[in-house]
Design a protein around this motif. Structure first.
Motif, short mmCIF file in Angstrom:
data_model
loop_
_atom_site.label_atom_id
_atom_site.label_comp_id
_atom_site.label_asym_id
_atom_site.label_seq_id
_atom_site.Cartn_x
_atom_site.Cartn_y
_atom_site.Cartn_z
N ALA A 179 -10.00 -29.80 -6.56
CA ALA A 179 -9.87 -28.55 -6.72
C ALA A 179 -9.56 -28.18 -8.38
O ALA A 179 -8.71 -28.69 -8.74
N ARG A 180 -10.19 -27.09 -8.97
CA ARG A 180 -10.18 -27.11 -10.38
C ARG A 180 -9.09 -26.00 -10.70
O ARG A 180 -8.80 -25.31 -9.74
N ALA A 181 -8.45 -26.17 -11.69
CA ALA A 181 -7.45 -25.05 -12.07
C ALA A 181 -7.87 -24.09 -12.65
O ALA A 181 -8.84 -23.97 -13.57
N ALA A 182 -7.77 -22.80 -12.24
CA ALA A 182 -8.51 -21.62 -12.52
C ALA A 182 -7.77 -20.24 -12.13
O ALA A 182 -6.77 -20.29 -11.15
N ASN A 183 -7.97 -19.13 -12.57
CA ASN A 183 -7.43 -17.70 -12.02
C ASN A 183 -8.94 -17.23 -11.34
O ASN A 183 -9.83 -16.83 -12.19
N THR A 184 -8.95 -17.05 -10.04
CA THR A 184 -10.31 -16.64 -9.62
C THR A 184 -10.16 -16.06 -8.11
O THR A 184 -9.10 -15.74 -7.88
#
Length: 501
Positions: free
Chosen positions: A243-248
């Motif tokens: 899983a990618r690192a993000a604010n989502t």
């Protein structure tokens, strides 16, 4: 209720009043039986069955509590148990700063001489042969073995508990309740030597899935076909992207959201809010906010949390709690506003003193003990995130690319006032160009108030999922309780996501 049991309870109360108790109650467990079976890689590793009985006496004398219990169900033990309970109250009185005051309780109606509750059971789990249970678990194991050559560690387990609990109090309560709980789970663990990676998938959840009901509840789980799916998904996760690192945005499925609700709900326990209970799960960020109850913005308008002890099949369902308070539905959060707590008769006047007005009038009915030998404490019942009106399939279609959807829980951490958290999941999916792609080692984390305030939608009743967690610990000495939780998938925005490790 049998005459012998009624007379037993009456004698306890008579002696307690004679020895100076202002209030007394007795929980009598005539018979409790339990069974747990576990297979690992097709081999039996656990095969336990037990039976127990006993009674516990709680008294209020000189404004202080006392308690004593014994596993010996003999009327000749009553005098000793009552004497020890009253003596413990006298010891507590010497160190207690304030006298205990109890909120009023609704009495049984005259026509209702004995309050009763019975779990609805179609098939008594203890009437099902051990051979039949082992065949089901072995078939589930074989389904996992055949579905994936990468499945190096397979777990299949099943539990059942039957408890009869009788209760009487000096205020006139006389209760007879019978509970039957069943649980089962399968888990597939896959390994890749080449990738130096292991992944797991569990069904129905990562904890043994308890429900109130008979063996029919286990039959409804369809363990064998779902075990095969778990083995396949565990193998697929080995090749999945991180899983990618993000604010989502994030859709949290009930298999994860129910545990998030559980960890959040510890902060709604009145003893933690009052600062009198910190064991295991800490206190509550509500403590300094008590005067703001009924006005404090806990979540968005989509968030409605309820403490429910009447929902069928919930392990937090009963007729009466261990103070004799009748089961009910008590709102904790209404349209995002904090409005309630899990309370006992003792904490109601204490809370009102801190709030500065008579906000609570009666206990929510949250006092429960793990067996006759334990003191009742405030415990979660069935904590429900009430369904909304959003269709789940429609939600998945309309959320934007980059949204992550989190499945079964794998790890959890939350601070000691229930604010900052990190939750990892066994499986997640990311929406990429309109399609949902599997992701591994996914986590989401942040501030619990921001999390609930950023809830944009809760799905409808069609996707509501109720489950029981069988290992919630609290109190000292430790008590392990089954607690219930329910939710539909929910959509949140502004969520920090990433991968574990």
């Amino acid at each position: 209720m049998e005459k012998e049991h009624r007379e037993f309870l009456e004698e306890v109360l008579r002696l307690a009043k004679k020895q100076g108790a202002e209030y007394a109650d007795c929980r009598l467990y005539p018979h409790t039986e339990s069974e747990h079976i576990k297979l690992e890689n097709g081999q039996i590793t656990t095969l336990n069955s037990s039976q127990s009985a006993g009674f516990g006496v709680r008294v209020l004398a000189q404004g202080s509590w006392g308690f004593y219990a014994t596993p010996i169900l003999d009327r000749q033990k009553i005098q000793e148990v009552v004497k020890r309970a009253v003596h413990s109250a006298s010891i507590n009185e010497t160190i207690q700063k304030e006298k205990v005051v109890l909120a009023p309780i609704r009495q049984l109606a005259d026509k209702e001489k004995v309050g009763t509750y019975r779990t609805k059971v179609e098939i008594d789990p203890f009437s099902v042969s051990l051979e039949q249970k082992l065949i089901l678990l072995a078939s589930s194991d074989e389904a996992m073995r055949q579905a994936s050559g990468k499945s190096y560690w397979r777990i299949c387990e099943m539990s059942a508990v039957k408890t009869r609990k009788l209760f009487a109090s000096s205020e006139g309560a006389l209760l007879d309740q019978l509970f039957v709980e069943t649980g089962a789970a399968v888990q597939a663990n896959a390994k890749s030597q080449v990738l130096d990676d292991t992944q797991r998938r569990s069904y129905p959840n990562s904890h043994v899935y308890y429900m109130q009901g008979g063996y029919e509840m286990i039959q409804k789980l369809d363990l064998v076909p779902n075990a095969a799916i778990m083995a396949q998904e565990a193998e697929q996760l080995l090749l999945a992207s991180l899983a990618r690192a993000a604010n989502t945005g994030a859709i949290i499925l009930p298999q994860m959201l129910n545990l998030h609700i559980h960890e959040t709900a510890h902060g709604f326990e009145a003893d933690r809010v009052l600062g009198t209970e910190w064991t295991l799960a800490g206190g509550s960020f509500f403590t300094p906010l008590l005067p703001q109850i009924e006005t404090f913005q806990f979540g968005s308008e989509h968030v409605n949390l309820t403490a429910d002890s009447v929902t069928e099949h919930g392990v937090g369902t009963f007729g009466y709690d261990d103070e004799g308070t009748r089961a009910s539905r008590a709102p904790l959060v209404k349209e995002g506003i904090w409005v309630g707590l899990l309370t006992s008769r003792e904490t109601v006047p204490q809370l009102n003193a801190h709030i500065g007005r008579e906000y609570f009038t009666r206990s929510s009915g949250a006092m429960r003990a793990d067996g006759y030998a334990n003191w009742p404490v405030i415990r979660m019942v069935n904590i429900l995130l009430e369904p909304g009106e959003t269709d789940f399939e429609d939600l998945k279609e309309r959320v934007p690319d980059g949204t992550l959807m989190f499945g079964t829980n794998k790890s959890w951490s939350i601070d000691d006032v229930r604010r900052h958290f990190t939750f990892g999941t066994e499986i997640a999916w990311e929406k990429v160009r309109g399609k949902w792609e599997m992701r591994k080692n996914a986590k989401y984390y942040g501030d619990n108030l921001n999390f609930w305030r950023n809830c944009q939608a809760v799905c409808d009743k069609k996707s509501f999922w109720l489950q029981g967690i069988g290992s919630c610990g609290k109190a000292d000495p430790l008590q392990t309780m089954h607690t219930g939780h329910g939710s539909s998938p929910a959509y949140f925005t502004n969520i920090q996501v990433g991968s574990v490790g």
